[in-house]
Design an enzyme around this catalytic site. Structure first.
Site, PDB file in Angstrom:
ATOM      1  N   ASP A  86      11.061 -30.985 -22.073  1.00 51.44           N
ATOM      2  CA  ASP A  86      12.017 -32.085 -22.017  1.00 51.44           C
ATOM      3  C   ASP A  86      11.439 -33.194 -22.898  1.00 51.44           C
ATOM      4  O   ASP A  86      10.332 -33.084 -23.421  1.00 51.44           O
ATOM      5  CB  ASP A  86      12.230 -32.547 -20.563  1.00 51.44           C
ATOM      6  CG  ASP A  86      13.543 -33.317 -20.411  1.00 51.44           C
ATOM      7  OD1 ASP A  86      14.098 -33.791 -21.423  1.00 51.44           O
ATOM      8  OD2 ASP A  86      14.017 -33.463 -19.275  1.00 51.44           O
TER       9      ASP A  86
HETATM   10  C1  NOJ Z   1      15.862 -35.977 -20.818  1.00 51.70           C
HETATM   11  C2  NOJ Z   1      16.681 -35.213 -19.826  1.00 51.70           C
HETATM   12  O1  NOJ Z   1      15.910 -34.941 -18.681  1.00 51.70           O
HETATM   13  C3  NOJ Z   1      17.243 -33.918 -20.357  1.00 51.70           C
HETATM   14  O2  NOJ Z   1      18.133 -33.402 -19.403  1.00 51.70           O
HETATM   15  C4  NOJ Z   1      17.893 -34.131 -21.689  1.00 51.70           C
HETATM   16  O3  NOJ Z   1      18.493 -32.939 -22.142  1.00 51.70           O
HETATM   17  C5  NOJ Z   1      16.832 -34.635 -22.665  1.00 51.70           C
HETATM   18  N1  NOJ Z   1      16.291 -35.892 -22.183  1.00 51.70           N
HETATM   19  C6  NOJ Z   1      17.350 -34.828 -24.075  1.00 51.70           C
HETATM   20  O4  NOJ Z   1      18.131 -35.962 -24.154  1.00 51.70           O
END
Ligand code: NOJ
Length: 749
Positions: A270
């Site tokens: 993530d």
């Molecule tokens: C953080 C989030 O937890 C995730 O779900 C998301 O896809 C990513 N950032 C990218 O923006």
């Protein structure tokens, strides 16, 4: 520049292609593929990296021209011409926004959810996006957690069905596509692997402690369902699971994902979840974080730069083997290969696909099916027959084009939203006896001002019915938007209570990103519709239900009476001291009562253990009568019991359902099972099947489910000194089955 012209019709061609390419890549180029960047952050620094082949994926770039511009840098200017893959948070629609995933789950209709995903892929790929960061399949039992909006609720089975549906919708597109030979339009990214949603106290990014067997019984099956449906990628979660953050978790990423499930899907971090190992307190610095992540086979680093900055050094120091890097790069190249990017790196610069009639009609249908009727004292559907019918439209969510779209709508455009006010105005043109009055009363959901109450109450007195549109603004749910108090924000409940005093019938329509504790509000309304954040076509969908279309949504999460009951979910264990019936409540206890006098049962003094509304609950404009649940066509011999023996499996469980009212409607009969004894204590009910069936008024339908031995199995654990072993098995035990309209109605005791 084409990289290779060999034909790519089967697996071995794919392997040959990837091996050949890998053999020609330098270590820097390999590490470059493992780097995912948002070029909008430091564009000047990052574009040279693309030209040098040091970026594998870009994200948050929208528009065929811009994606192609960056793609040309990779394909025409980098040494090996390896294409980029463009990713984006495409969560519940792209331009056309469908209900938030929690609302989609409330449809209990995976087919519709799959269609919405397929149309979403049409829109997103038309602007160059080939990788969607969804579905989020974290089973969530805590409505304080803002991200309940993004998932499919509290149940493992329902979430698994939806997870597979979204993956199929994004990936298995057999229709004519403008993006080349690959039949896979857009890669899904199943997230957040794993255990993210069990965050302590519902606070985002917080620690989760999940025993291995619970992880496997409750949290992992939706990921497995998505992987089995062919999901091309997964995303690590931010949280520390049992003390170990997922980006560094070998057990999750290698033992389970690779060795048990044999998945070859790409595993991406993530946003910065690799470098977060430092603040987690796991690693002293980012270099050590890079080492922990590669050892746990986190394959691509999203916006964290730890691989870019430290991997080469770690290889030179002999701490990381180049073969570890090759394994990761193979996954990345494989996904690009399967998406046809090597053959067709560019997206046609045509008019983007957006808001087609098909998408808008589907958005209206799915939003309609997501609406759950929670209460109806007879005011719904609205009786529009009188010669004049005055409707007061009030509440802060009645006309909020942006808020009704919900969280994660980077590309949704509020100007395309049809709000309830607008939809009701359109409806009014077809029926000239209706008069609409509009007084929002509150400007936005958190508004605490009572300045407009008097005006609104005066308008209410002129009306025949009050439609009160309550809820939460979009910003109050989603990532990092957790709430410790989950009642209606601002002065909404106060306004509703004042309107209730007018004696006029009130329909409360709640548009929110989570289950809210609305017990007091339900008492102040004659009918309640829970509409979640319904997306672009929320207004027409609500209007369809208000004016006669029988609602068919069912709750994908238990609704608590009070925040103090959370986590409250239907498939809990019974405890050795289940709640007394009737429970002992605070006002029942005599002053000066002695310690033993009121007994010992598992319960809260203010509210016992019953929810406000159980999982699976939802009314409609007719009534359904359920016959007895039969096993293999027979009524169970005693008290719904089924002594299970091997030769009885698989077995069929069936039940007849009669529409006893005057309105044709859909019902969602749900199969619940309870194991009465066995190696471990088991939940009081577990969903094992559901169907959405149409039953015309006065008619009867029989639903049948097949249960296999595996359906009744669960994860067992044995501890032997310091060692522990887990395995999946089905106990020789007694099981009870109940086909019921919701978890609360299941007859399993
Ligand atoms: C953080 C989030 O937890 C995730 O779900 C998301 O896809 C990513 N950032 C990218 O923006």
């Amino acid at each position: 520049m084409a990289v290779c012209s060999c034909s790519k019709n089967n697996k071995s061609d794919e392997d040959r292609f990837i091996d050949d390419l890998l053999s020609r890549m330098t270590l820097e180029e390999k590490i470059g593929q493992m780097n995912q960047l948002d070029p909008e952050w430091d564009a000047e620094l990052k574009e040279p990296l693309i030209r040098e082949g040091k970026v594998g994926s870009i994200f948050n770039i929208v528009g065929a021209k811009e994606v192609n511009r960056l793609q040309r840098m990779a394909v025409e200017e980098s040494r090996l011409g390896i294409p980029l893959i463009a990713a984006r948070d495409v969560i519940h629609g792209f331009r056309t926004i469908y209900p938030i995933p929690l609302g989609q789950a409330a449809t209990w209709n995976p087919e519709l959810v799959e269609q919405a995903a397929a149309l979403t892929a049409d829109e997103a790929t038309s602007v160059g996006i080939r990788w969607a960061f969804s579905p989020m399949v974290d089973v969530a039992r805590d409505p304080r957690w803002g991200r309940v909006a993004e998932g499919y609720g509290e149940d493992t089975y329902l979430t698994s069905q939806m997870a597979a549906a979204v993956v199929r919708g994004y990936q298995n597109d057999n229709r004519q596509s403008s993006i080349g030979q690959s039949s896979i339009k857009m890669a899904a990214c199943v997230k957040h692997f794993a255990g993210y949603s069990a965050s302590e106290s519902g606070r985002d990014y917080n620690t989760t402690w999940i025993p291995e067997v619970q992880l496997r019984d409750v949290y992992l099956p939706p990921f497995k369902a998505a992987v089995d449906a062919g999901a091309m990628s997964l995303m690590c979660s931010f949280n520390a699971l049992n003390g170990l953050p997922s980006s560094a978790n070998k057990h999750l990423n290698i033992d389970i994902l690779r060795n048990e499930w044999h998945s070859d899907a790409l595993l991406v971090s993530d946003w910065g979840s690799g470098s977060d190992l430092v603040p987690h307190g796991l690693c002293a610095d980012k270099k050590e974080a890079a080492l922990r992540c590669i050892n746990a086979r986190m394959e691509m680093d999203m916006q964290g730069n730890i691989y870019y900055d430290y991997l080469a050094e770690l290889v030179q120091e002999g701490k990381v083997k180049e073969s570890q890097i090759d394994d990761c790069v193979r996954s990345i190249l494989r996904m690009k290969y399967r998406l046809g990017l090597f053959e067709n790196p560019y997206v046609p610069e045509e008019e983007p696909v957006a808001y087609t009639d098909e998408a808008l009609a589907l958005a209206s249908d799915i939003a309609t099916e997501s609406i759950v009727l929670l209460k109806n004292d007879g005011v719904l559907p609205l009786n529009l027959k009188p010669s004049t019918f005055n409707i007061l439209i009030t509440g802060p969510m009645a006309d909020q084009p942006r808020e009704q779209l919900g969280t994660w709508i980077f590309d949704g455009e509020p100007e395309h939203s049809v709000t309830p006010l607008e939809a009701l105005k359109q409806y009014q043109t077809t029926s000239n006896n209706i008069k609409l009055l509009f007084e929002p009363g509150l400007a936005y959901s958190r508004d605490k001002s009572t300045a407009n109450f008097a005006k609104t109450i005066a308008a209410a007195r002129q009306s025949d019915v009050i439609l009160f549109f309550a809820g939460e603004e979009a910003i109050l749910s989603g990532e990092a938007r957790c709430r410790a108090d989950i009642t209606l924000p601002g002065a909404q409940s106060a306004l509703l209570a004042e309107l209730h005093k007018t004696g006029k019938p009130i329909v409360l329509i709640v548009m929110a990103g989570r289950p809210l504790a609305i017990g007091a509000d339900v008492a102040n309304a004659d009918a309640v519709l829970y509409a979640f954040h319904g997306g672009t076509m929320a207004g027409p969908a609500i209007t369809r239900v208000l004016t006669g279309e029988a609602p068919s949504g069912r709750l994908p999460m238990t609704f608590p009476k009070m925040v103090g009951q959370i986590p409250l979910y239907y498939n809990r264990l019974n405890t050795g001291r289940p709640t007394y019936d009737p429970p002992v409540l605070i006002d029942d206890i005599p002053v000066g009562a002695k310690q033993f006098s009121v007994g010992y049962s598992s319960c809260w003094l203010e509210t016992a253990t019953e929810p406000l509304f159980p999982f699976g609950y939802g009314l409609t404009y007719t009534t359904f009568e359920y016959g007895e649940t039969k096993v293999n066509g027979q009524l169970p011999m005693t008290n719904d019991q089924l002594p299970m023996t091997n030769d009885q499996l698989p077995m069929t469980i069936s039940c007849s359902i009669t529409n006893t009212g005057n309105v044709d409607a859909y019902d969602v009969p749900q199969l619940y099972v309870r194991q009465m004894s066995g190696d471990f204590a088991r939940p009081i009910a577990e969903l094992k099947g559901f169907q959405k069936i149409f039953i015309p008024a006065g008619e009867t339908r029989t639903v049948t489910y097949t249960i296999s031995r595996e359906d009744l199995g669960y994860w067992h654990e044995e501890k032997d000194g310091f060692n522990s072993r887990v395995w999946f098995a089905t106990d020789e035990a007694e099981f009870r089955f109940s086909i019921a309209p919701n978890a609360g109605a299941a007859q399993l005791r």
